[in-house]
Design an enzyme around this catalytic site. Structure first.
Site, PDB file in Angstrom:
ATOM      1  N   ASP A  65     -11.451   2.486   3.964  1.00 27.07           N
ATOM      2  CA  ASP A  65     -11.727   1.044   3.968  1.00 27.07           C
ATOM      3  C   ASP A  65     -13.230   0.762   3.844  1.00 27.07           C
ATOM      4  OD1 ASP A  65      -9.963  -1.093   4.037  1.00 27.07           O
ATOM      5  OD2 ASP A  65      -9.438  -0.799   6.145  1.00 27.07           O
ATOM      6  N   LYS A  97       0.843  -1.211   0.000  1.00 28.33           N
ATOM      7  CA  LYS A  97       0.000   0.000   0.000  1.00 28.33           C
ATOM      8  C   LYS A  97       0.869   1.249   0.000  1.00 28.33           C
ATOM      9  CE  LYS A  97      -3.793  -2.443   2.110  1.00 28.33           C
ATOM     10  NZ  LYS A  97      -4.355  -3.033   3.312  1.00 28.33           N
ATOM     11  N   GLN A 150      -4.902  -2.046   9.452  1.00 25.32           N
ATOM     12  CA  GLN A 150      -4.825  -3.357   8.802  1.00 25.32           C
ATOM     13  C   GLN A 150      -5.421  -4.438   9.711  1.00 25.32           C
ATOM     14  OE1 GLN A 150      -3.755  -3.768   5.642  1.00 25.32           O
ATOM     15  NE2 GLN A 150      -4.124  -5.944   5.691  1.00 25.32           N
TER      16      GLN A 150
END
Ligand code: GUN
Length: 282
Positions: free
Chosen positions: A119, A52, A96
């Site tokens: 997200d 990322k 994460q």
């Protein structure tokens, strides 16, 4: 023989579009920024987070990666999220998953400012998805739909079967498929006669995390098969689909790697750029 739904190729072309959007923002003095927090030492998460950050760099975006120790308390993690919520250089925030078991994932996803929830996991984002209102759509489901769209696959009236009911993939992809007028069946670990159901699918999305669960006899001739699995096994990286068998029956199929994975990361970049554009009221 199935056509390959090539996420690597599509993400490379989307990258060029996104670069142009980043340049346009930069011309106005805004550099889109993504904050990523990783807790503990999950090996797969380390790779995902590194990828990322690399992609942010390639697109000319700003990124901050925070790696916290395994014994970080929930309160400490929430405090770091609060800092990122306040940081005007960060337009998107991602924690994460999975997190260590002593931390409640719901409490963490709920703490992220909905305006920075790239997200798409907070209640506001998921509520917007449910109601068909604008909001951040979770990256993997968004990437799956984009991949099918780019291949000209229409979902209207099709029977879509989703195997897996996770918050990250199964539930949101089911809502997206429904929004495209598919008839959606969601299967999970308690489903009986799974194979009888998957064999009815025009579109089959496998997101269970069981290596090669979906063999040829789970698939109808001509089906579109999307493999979300990334399973690290002693035999290497395997999807949830037994590719060689299934590609002989499917009309289209995603490879692992190079299918859904690259789409997830590019959708994260797109969501972050969108967050920066919204903040700049473009
Ligand atoms: N772990 C696996 N997929 C994802 C994702 O899309 N977002 C986050 N935050 N964690 C993940």
């Amino acid at each position: 023989m199935a056509i390959l739904l090539d996420g690597k190729k599509l993400s490379a072309s989307l990258r060029e579009e996104l670069k142009a959007r980043v340049e346009a923002l930069k011309a106005r003095g805004i550099t889109p920024g993504l904050g990523v927090i990783r807790v503990g030492d999950d090996a797969a998460s380390e790779v995902y987070v590194r990828n990322k950050a690399r992609m942010c760099e390639r697109l000319g975006m700003h990124s901050v990666v925070l790696h916290l120790p395994e014994d970080t308390t929930q309160e400490q993690l929430l405090a770091r999220i609060d800092e990122m919520n306040r940081d005007p250089a960060l337009h998107g925030i991602l924690v994460q998953l999975p997190l260590p078991p002593h931390i409640q994932e719901d409490a963490v996803t709920a703490r992220i400012d909905p305006k920075k929830d790239v997200d798409g996991f907070c209640s506001e984002s998921l509520g917007a998805l449910l109601k068909g209102e604008p909001g951040f759509v979770p990256c993997t489901p968004k990437g799956i739909l984009r991949l099918m769209e780019s291949a000209g696959i229409s979902l209207r009236g099709k029977h879509a079967v989703v195997v897996g009911r996770s918050m990250i993939v199964g539930k949101p992809v089911s809502l997206l498929l429904l929004s495209q007028d598919a008839t959606v069946t969601v299967c999970h670990s308690r489903t009986q006669n799974l194979r009888d159901i998957t064999r009815q699918a025009d579109v089959l999305v496998a997101a269970v995390g069981k290596p090669q669960l979906i063999t040829g006899d789970f698939v109808k001739e001509g089906a579109v098969v999307v493999d979300v699995g990334i399973n690290r096994t002693p035999d290497g990286l395997l999807g949830d689909v037994l590719f060689d068998e299934v590609q002989a029956k499917a009309s289209a199929i995603t490879p692992v790697p190079g299918g859904v994975g690259p789409m997830t990361i590019i959708m994260l970049m797109e969501n972050t750029i969108e967050a920066a554009e919204r903040a700049a009221q473009i």
